[in-house]
Design a protein around this motif. Structure first.
Motif, mmCIF file in Angstrom:
data_model
loop_
_atom_site.group_PDB
_atom_site.id
_atom_site.type_symbol
_atom_site.label_atom_id
_atom_site.label_comp_id
_atom_site.label_asym_id
_atom_site.label_seq_id
_atom_site.Cartn_x
_atom_site.Cartn_y
_atom_site.Cartn_z
ATOM 1 N N ASP A 137 0.852 -1.178 0.000
ATOM 2 C CA ASP A 137 0.000 0.000 0.000
ATOM 3 C C ASP A 137 0.889 1.229 0.000
ATOM 4 O O ASP A 137 1.997 1.208 0.551
ATOM 5 C CB ASP A 137 -0.895 0.053 1.251
ATOM 6 C CG ASP A 137 -1.898 -1.083 1.300
ATOM 7 O OD1 ASP A 137 -2.605 -1.292 0.304
ATOM 8 O OD2 ASP A 137 -1.963 -1.762 2.339
ATOM 9 N N GLY A 138 0.373 2.322 -0.581
ATOM 10 C CA GLY A 138 1.074 3.586 -0.438
ATOM 11 C C GLY A 138 1.991 3.927 -1.593
ATOM 12 O O GLY A 138 1.762 3.526 -2.739
ATOM 13 N N ASP A 139 3.046 4.638 -1.277
ATOM 14 C CA ASP A 139 3.936 5.279 -2.239
ATOM 15 C C ASP A 139 4.825 4.250 -2.949
ATOM 16 O O ASP A 139 5.819 3.772 -2.396
ATOM 17 C CB ASP A 139 4.793 6.306 -1.488
ATOM 18 C CG ASP A 139 5.613 7.183 -2.406
ATOM 19 O OD1 ASP A 139 5.869 6.773 -3.554
ATOM 20 O OD2 ASP A 139 6.022 8.267 -1.960
ATOM 21 N N GLU A 140 4.477 3.940 -4.201
ATOM 22 C CA GLU A 140 5.239 2.940 -4.950
ATOM 23 C C GLU A 140 6.632 3.464 -5.325
ATOM 24 O O GLU A 140 7.582 2.683 -5.410
ATOM 25 C CB GLU A 140 4.485 2.528 -6.215
ATOM 26 C CG GLU A 140 3.353 1.555 -5.967
ATOM 27 C CD GLU A 140 3.850 0.174 -5.538
ATOM 28 O OE1 GLU A 140 5.003 -0.184 -5.833
ATOM 29 O OE2 GLU A 140 3.076 -0.546 -4.885
ATOM 30 N N GLU A 141 6.771 4.765 -5.536
ATOM 31 C CA GLU A 141 8.097 5.309 -5.840
ATOM 32 C C GLU A 141 9.029 5.139 -4.646
ATOM 33 O O GLU A 141 10.221 4.855 -4.818
ATOM 34 C CB GLU A 141 7.990 6.786 -6.225
ATOM 35 C CG GLU A 141 7.355 7.017 -7.579
ATOM 36 C CD GLU A 141 7.430 8.470 -7.998
ATOM 37 O OE1 GLU A 141 8.066 9.273 -7.273
ATOM 38 O OE2 GLU A 141 6.862 8.801 -9.054
ATOM 39 N N LEU A 142 8.493 5.298 -3.451
ATOM 40 C CA LEU A 142 9.288 5.092 -2.246
ATOM 41 C C LEU A 142 9.717 3.634 -2.129
ATOM 42 O O LEU A 142 10.870 3.337 -1.793
ATOM 43 C CB LEU A 142 8.481 5.513 -1.018
ATOM 44 C CG LEU A 142 9.157 5.366 0.345
ATOM 45 C CD1 LEU A 142 10.437 6.183 0.424
ATOM 46 C CD2 LEU A 142 8.180 5.769 1.450
ATOM 47 N N LEU A 143 8.802 2.719 -2.434
ATOM 48 C CA LEU A 143 9.146 1.300 -2.389
ATOM 49 C C LEU A 143 10.183 0.951 -3.454
ATOM 50 O O LEU A 143 11.083 0.139 -3.219
ATOM 51 C CB LEU A 143 7.893 0.440 -2.560
ATOM 52 C CG LEU A 143 6.892 0.494 -1.408
ATOM 53 C CD1 LEU A 143 5.672 -0.368 -1.716
ATOM 54 C CD2 LEU A 143 7.538 0.031 -0.100
#
Length: 263
Positions: free
Chosen positions: A248-254
């Protein structure tokens, strides 16, 4: 506040020394009738023979560090490996490597202050690190040979914690971790099969586990899976797009995390 309490997430204490013997025995058992030239896809460019050599060599080198009571980074990795010339001696050699380690543990107080590349500056660091080197490479061998791998949940929880707590200190051999920075961004790793919750905070000057936010629900990105799957995920043995992983959430961060956290 970044926490250095490396056992905060382990629900059950782990006997790292005993577990090394068990994991090595399981590794040795996979080698019966195995082809040494088998490709180990999770370690690109390595064969099964390379994997065995590496695992036994790490056990023997860490044992040498324990005997030396090192108080500063070692200048050499040279150690008498006693590596057999033929593959048919490799299984016994790997088993003997675990015996060498057990003897080093028996001769060393785990509370002894020692240099270590990670956060815990005691002899016990090396037993914990040796365990997960052995466990992950045991899984590598099983997968290369088409075998099903099982990972004890308690070990998996401890292994995720060991990886995350030490990763900020791994730049000397994993230089990409220097890219793990951000304007106060957080990634949560949470197990779906019991207790296990880690919050990693990226700041402009680096990153680390943040114990103060573990109980909070909010994170910029969250990754969920069983303890075993999370262990394989952080070690790059499971793709974050796998069905076993929830995100969940920010795919760029992952993407930033997984592109730069290889160990």
């Amino acid at each position: 506040m970044m926490s250095s309490d490396s056992n905060r997430h382990a629900a059950t204490p782990v006997d790292h020394r005993a577990a090394i013997a068990v994991e090595t025995a399981r590794f040795v058992a996979t080698l019966e009738n195995a082809d040494p030239a088998t490709a180990v896809t999770s370690c690109p460019g390595w064969t099964l023979a390379d994997l065995v050599r590496h695992t036994g060599s790490v056990q023997r080198w860490f044992s040498a560090l324990l005997y030396a009571r090192v108080q500063a980074p070692p200048r050499t990795r040279d150690v008498d490996l006693r590596l057999p010339e033929r593959w048919d001696g490799y299984a016994d050699w790997l088993a003997e490597s675990a015996t060498v380690a057990a003897e080093a543990f028996a001769a060393t107080d785990p509370e002894l202050p020692m240099w270590a590349w990670g956060v815990d500056q005691h002899a016990r660091f090396w037993a914990r690190r040796m365990l997960f080197e052995t466990l992950v490479h045991r899984v590598d061998a099983e997968r290369a040979l088409g075998l099903t791998s099982a990972i004890d949940r308690t070990l998996a929880v401890d292994g995720v914690d060991e990886f995350l707590v030490n990763l900020p200190f791994a730049a000397s051999f994993a230089p990409d971790v220097a890219n793990l920075r951000g304007p106060d961004r957080t990634i949560r790793f949470r197990t779906t099969d019991g207790d296990g919750d880690w919050l990693v905070r990226l700041r402009s000057d680096g990153f680390g586990l943040d114990a103060s936010g573990v109980a909070a629900d909010a994170a910029d990105a969250t990754v969920r899976g069983t303890a075993a799957d999370l262990l394989l995920l952080v070690y790059g043995r499971l793709d974050r797009a796998a069905e076993a992983v929830e995100r969940d959430g920010d795919e760029e961060l992952l993407t930033l995390w997984f592109d730069n956290s290889a160990f």
